[in-house]
Design an enzyme around this catalytic site. Sequence first.
Site, PDB file in Angstrom:
ATOM      1  N   GLU A 242      -3.953   5.616   1.696  1.00  0.00           N
ATOM      2  CA  GLU A 242      -3.950   4.175   1.901  1.00  0.00           C
ATOM      3  C   GLU A 242      -5.248   3.767   2.586  1.00  0.00           C
ATOM      4  O   GLU A 242      -5.862   4.555   3.304  1.00  0.00           O
ATOM      5  CB  GLU A 242      -2.763   3.763   2.770  1.00  0.00           C
ATOM      6  CG  GLU A 242      -1.426   4.021   2.114  1.00  0.00           C
ATOM      7  CD  GLU A 242      -0.259   3.540   2.963  1.00  0.00           C
ATOM      8  OE1 GLU A 242      -0.429   2.559   3.708  1.00  0.00           O
ATOM      9  OE2 GLU A 242       0.809   4.146   2.865  1.00  0.00           O
TER      10      GLU A 242
ATOM     11  N   LYS B   1       0.822  -1.218   0.000  1.00  0.00           N
ATOM     12  CA  LYS B   1       0.000   0.000   0.000  1.00  0.00           C
ATOM     13  C   LYS B   1       0.855   1.267   0.000  1.00  0.00           C
ATOM     14  O   LYS B   1       0.612   2.190  -0.775  1.00  0.00           O
ATOM     15  CB  LYS B   1      -0.937   0.008   1.211  1.00  0.00           C
ATOM     16  CG  LYS B   1      -2.018  -1.048   1.198  1.00  0.00           C
ATOM     17  CD  LYS B   1      -2.958  -0.915   2.377  1.00  0.00           C
ATOM     18  CE  LYS B   1      -2.324  -1.263   3.699  1.00  0.00           C
ATOM     19  NZ  LYS B   1      -1.946  -2.685   3.818  1.00  0.00           N
ATOM     20  N   THR B   2       1.831   1.308   0.899  1.00  0.00           N
ATOM     21  CA  THR B   2       2.634   2.529   1.023  1.00  0.00           C
ATOM     22  C   THR B   2       3.441   2.789  -0.243  1.00  0.00           C
ATOM     23  O   THR B   2       3.504   3.927  -0.735  1.00  0.00           O
ATOM     24  CB  THR B   2       3.563   2.428   2.249  1.00  0.00           C
ATOM     25  OG1 THR B   2       2.755   2.344   3.429  1.00  0.00           O
ATOM     26  CG2 THR B   2       4.476   3.643   2.342  1.00  0.00           C
TER      27      THR B   2
END
Length: 459
Positions: free
Chosen positions: A166, A122-123
């Site tokens: 996110e 996600k990051t």
Amino acid sequence: MYQINFSNPIHIYFIGIGGISMSGLAEILLSEGFRISGSDRTPSSLTDALTEQGVAVHYGQKEENITSDIDLIVYTSAIRPDNPEMTAAARLHIPTLTRAQLLGQMMKNYKVPIAISGTHGKTTTTSMISEILLEHKVDPTLSIGGIYKPIGGNIRVGSSEYFVTEACEYTNSFLSFFPKIGIILNIEEDHLDFFKDLQDIRNSFSKFAKLLPEDGTLIINGDIDHYEEITQGLDCRVITYGSSPDHDYHPTDITYDASGCPSFHLMRPNGKDDVFSLHVPGQHNVYNAVAAIALTDLLGIPVQTTAGALLSYTGTDRRFEYKGTVNGVTVIDDYAHHPTEITATLQAALNYPHKTIWCVFQPHTYTRTKDFLSDFAKALSLADEIVLADIYAAREKDTLGISSRTLQAEIEKLGHRCYYFPTFSEIETFLSENCTKGDLLITMGAGDIVKVGDDLLQK
């Protein structure tokens, strides 16, 4: 549920304001004219940055911190109902929202809210997307789960219609969101202290997908097992990507340079075959990049802009982050704390210059260590030498009878040598005496294991 009116800023108090997500949300609201205060256990660079902007931060969560002039309390999933500040809020009848509920309400304030979900990546993917949007100069608001150097932190307040964040599945946080575009990178077992099993996790991702409006879009990794179960019955548009030519986007001809950074051809739904190169290592980042490309195509961003931004992207803190070299030993730090993430990082390391790969791993939470014990052992065995630190408890207490020695025994059962030391200083001494010129040392985990590499580099 309490509803925030952005045209009428109020006083909001954050319990746990030093968290990377909470501090970012506080900063966005501060820019919108809200009065912000909060508390955390100890000072940090994030709380220092807020203090410099005029935010009153209390250290230690005490009942007297909660005053009658506070209009709303925001808290994280780690805060228990018997927390003294929560108790005081109830006594004073101050309304409360979870961090996820607040973030969901903030998304409503933007025309194009974009949420990036998935067990892993996600990051990195959010940061890749951020790099492209910044290169395209659309002035987005960004909320990233890691420190992204081009914006000097984890948050950027823009003035356009774009909001990128996110979307974490833990405690079903992302079900409080209101995205227009959603991305699902992957779905695997994790957070089994909350979810019952993989099917329970899949059900949550299905609900997340159903949040998208009819005029919205879901971008999903078609390599997810039976991904059609997630997408069936959706009213929104669905775009797939993955390793198969059956998907809308799929990479081919993946090659790696001397630093393990990939280049690839990307087959796209318009029939075009474009070449992209990355400045971050590993095959997993190819698929993170493909998800980002699918999104920026949807937004109408020129391929030249996307390709240039991806080549410029050098990663976020703690994602295969080069820290420095000491006595000829290269030190890398990585946030990997799930067996799949460990495998991806160590496979990337195989393509990186090295003589011997040392992995210094700090397990994250007792439940995760117990749930994935054999998978951790197999994943870590990709390294040449393994060193274990004590488990980083995070939100948990040691009630399961599991320890890093348990993991050490599991690794040794596979015939792989593994070392364990209870303190960072012992680990650092051992590494100083045993790592040699040309070795690659990776500190790994979601806790504070980064300190080991930092200390070695300062000696």
